[in-house]
Design a protein around this motif. Structure first.
Motif, mmCIF file in Angstrom:
data_model
loop_
_atom_site.group_PDB
_atom_site.id
_atom_site.type_symbol
_atom_site.label_atom_id
_atom_site.label_comp_id
_atom_site.label_asym_id
_atom_site.label_seq_id
_atom_site.Cartn_x
_atom_site.Cartn_y
_atom_site.Cartn_z
ATOM 1 N N CYS A 10 -20.493 15.058 7.595
ATOM 2 C CA CYS A 10 -20.114 13.784 7.929
ATOM 3 C C CYS A 10 -19.597 13.180 6.458
ATOM 4 O O CYS A 10 -20.315 13.663 5.428
ATOM 5 C CB CYS A 10 -21.295 13.030 8.268
ATOM 6 N N ASN A 59 -17.851 10.885 11.025
ATOM 7 C CA ASN A 59 -19.079 10.282 11.158
ATOM 8 C C ASN A 59 -19.751 10.378 12.504
ATOM 9 O O ASN A 59 -19.456 11.643 13.239
ATOM 10 C CB ASN A 59 -19.348 9.220 10.665
ATOM 11 N N PHE A 96 -23.099 3.864 7.063
ATOM 12 C CA PHE A 96 -22.415 4.579 5.917
ATOM 13 C C PHE A 96 -21.219 3.892 5.252
ATOM 14 O O PHE A 96 -21.236 4.103 4.241
ATOM 15 C CB PHE A 96 -22.006 5.833 6.703
ATOM 16 N N ARG A 105 -24.204 12.053 2.872
ATOM 17 C CA ARG A 105 -22.857 11.739 3.156
ATOM 18 C C ARG A 105 -22.068 11.535 2.134
ATOM 19 O O ARG A 105 -20.721 11.722 2.040
ATOM 20 C CB ARG A 105 -22.767 10.796 4.554
ATOM 21 N N SER A 160 -17.762 12.555 0.068
ATOM 22 C CA SER A 160 -16.832 11.428 0.365
ATOM 23 C C SER A 160 -16.145 10.982 -0.967
ATOM 24 O O SER A 160 -15.481 9.885 -0.881
ATOM 25 C CB SER A 160 -17.506 10.311 0.761
#
Length: 436
Positions: free
Chosen positions: A93, A112, A162, A200, A204
């Motif tokens: 994710c 996600n 998130f 996560r 990213s």
């Protein structure tokens, strides 16, 4: 007309040259089982670009991240202005980036909880993914509203999401409060804005992971103790295991190719923090390296060293009665050795007694004729002048002291169990030490 197949191949190669392939998944990494992301109105988007003569891309690419390192996750063929990224694999994710075959970034996509949605490039909105649409609205609002206000608003309204953690880590560091910030100042700000307990974020492309590597490269740490303090500064804070593993791996890889004066910090990092970041197949190699470094870092005790003079007589470092020994491993065929050996000999002649040191000089290339000729020319016979060509040494000096190039200098304190004080130092640094 450009060759689209060639461009696609080049892009794939460029994106695949990063440090990471698709990351190995562990139970502490949140994942999504497969995805289907439709991209539509691609042709409409390219028609809006000023002076656009190209009909648009032949392929789109989805790029993933592990910290600061990218990898190619997926590609999709464009047909009639549409493309579909579709995969049944389990992936981390996080936030992914979509590029065309000109390496132009088109869109950010969050994978996600929701893994099936549509991106409409005609007006940059998402269908079927509220989280992606909220991110898009955030980016649009940021053109008119201070981004710090938007981050604060999102943190207040959806603090555990998130998306809130991502935009805070990516945009909420408020670096404008620092005048002429250094990389370390910026890193400090980003660390305070990034929730390192959120795995996560590692997938990213948030700035903090890139800046950790840059800070090691750009900061002139005065010594290994300062590097150890920096290691503690980074790692002695709450963080999830995947983030911790990435930071340790980054620190280790940067320090491993950096100033050898930092080797004690490399050993400290290995000894004091979890080694689960090391792949099983590499564990033995890393252990060998660290065990080797323990032998030659400052503070290590050297064993007895024995080599032979021009008459074949053995000399031992244990026979030296001076306070200090300068170990000088050199090769008379080496330009730097030819340049540096005479000044070191001059320092020994002028101040050997004043500074209470002896030189244990060993020619390590088994070149008797060159060694004798150079020693005769510069009258090097008044110090302990030895050569591996005159008899077998009790150790393989090249292997033991990791002599990759010559010359190599070690400073030994004989009063402290023959302990290494410094290694790979310059003649100026040696002079400075003795003067102090």
């Amino acid at each position: 007309m450009r060759n689209k197949n060639l461009i696609s191949l080049i892009l794939c190669l460029l994106l695949a040259t990063g440090l990471w392939a698709q990351p190995a998944l562990t139970p502490d990494i949140p994942t999504v089982k497969g995805y289907q992301v439709k991209v539509k109105n691609i042709d409409s988007y390219y028609k809006k670009i000023a002076d656009a003569k190209d009909p648009g891309p032949a392929k789109l690419y989805l790029i993933g991240w592990v910290g600061a390192d990218s990898y190619l996750l997926d590609s999709a063929v464009v047909r009639k202005g549409k493309a579909i990224f579709k995969n049944k694999a389990e992936v981390p994710c996080g936030l992914y980036e979509m590029y065309d075959d000109n390496m132009i970034g088109l869109e950010n996509i969050i994978l996600n909880q929701n893994n099936k949605f549509t991106s409409d490039l005609s007006d940059f909105h998402f269908e079927g993914s509220e989280e992606n649409q909220q991110m898009q609205q955030f980016r649009l609002k940021a053109h008119n509203v201070p981004v710090e206000n938007l981050c604060r608003e999102m943190t207040e309204t959806m603090p555990q999401s998130f998306l809130s953690k991502y935009v805070t880590a990516a945009y909420g560091h408020n670096a404008k409060t620092i005048s002429d910030p250094s990389i370390h100042d910026l890193l400090t700000k980003h660390l305070s804005a990034t929730d390192l307990q959120e795995p996560r974020l590692l997938f990213s492309h948030v700035p903090v992971f890139r800046m950790i590597g840059d800070d090691i490269e750009e900061t002139a740490f005065p010594n290994s103790d300062s590097v150890i303090r920096y290691i503690r500064y980074l790692l002695d804070r709450p963080m999830c295991q995947p983030v911790r593993n990435y930071i340790i791996r980054t620190l280790f890889s940067r320090l491993d190719v950096h100033n050898p004066d930092y080797d004690p910090a490399l050993v400290y990092l290995y000894d004091h923090y979890d080694q689960s970041w090391i792949d099983e197949g590499d564990a033995r190699r890393y252990k060998r390296k660290i065990d080797y470094l323990r032998r030659i870092i400052p503070g290590a005790e050297i064993p007895e060293l024995i080599s032979h003079d021009i008459h074949g007589k053995a000399h031992s470092t244990l026979d030296i009665k001076a306070h200090y020994t300068v170990l000088w491993f050199w090769d008379p065929d080496c330009d730097h050795c030819q340049e540096m050996t005479p000044p070191l000999h001059q320092l020994y002649q002028e101040h050997g007694k004043d500074y209470d040191f002896e030189v244990f000089a060993v020619e390590v290339n088994d070149d008797y004729e060159r060694w004798k000729a150079f020693s005769d020319k510069h009258q090097l016979w008044d110090w302990t002048n030895l050569s591996t060509s005159r008899g077998e040494a009790n150790l393989d000096f090249i292997e033991y002291f990791d002599i990759m190039t010559t010359p190599v200098m070690f400073l030994i304190d004989n009063t402290q169990k023959h302990t290494i004080i410094a290694r790979q130092i310059t003649l100026d640094e040696l002079r400075s030490f003795f003067k102090k």
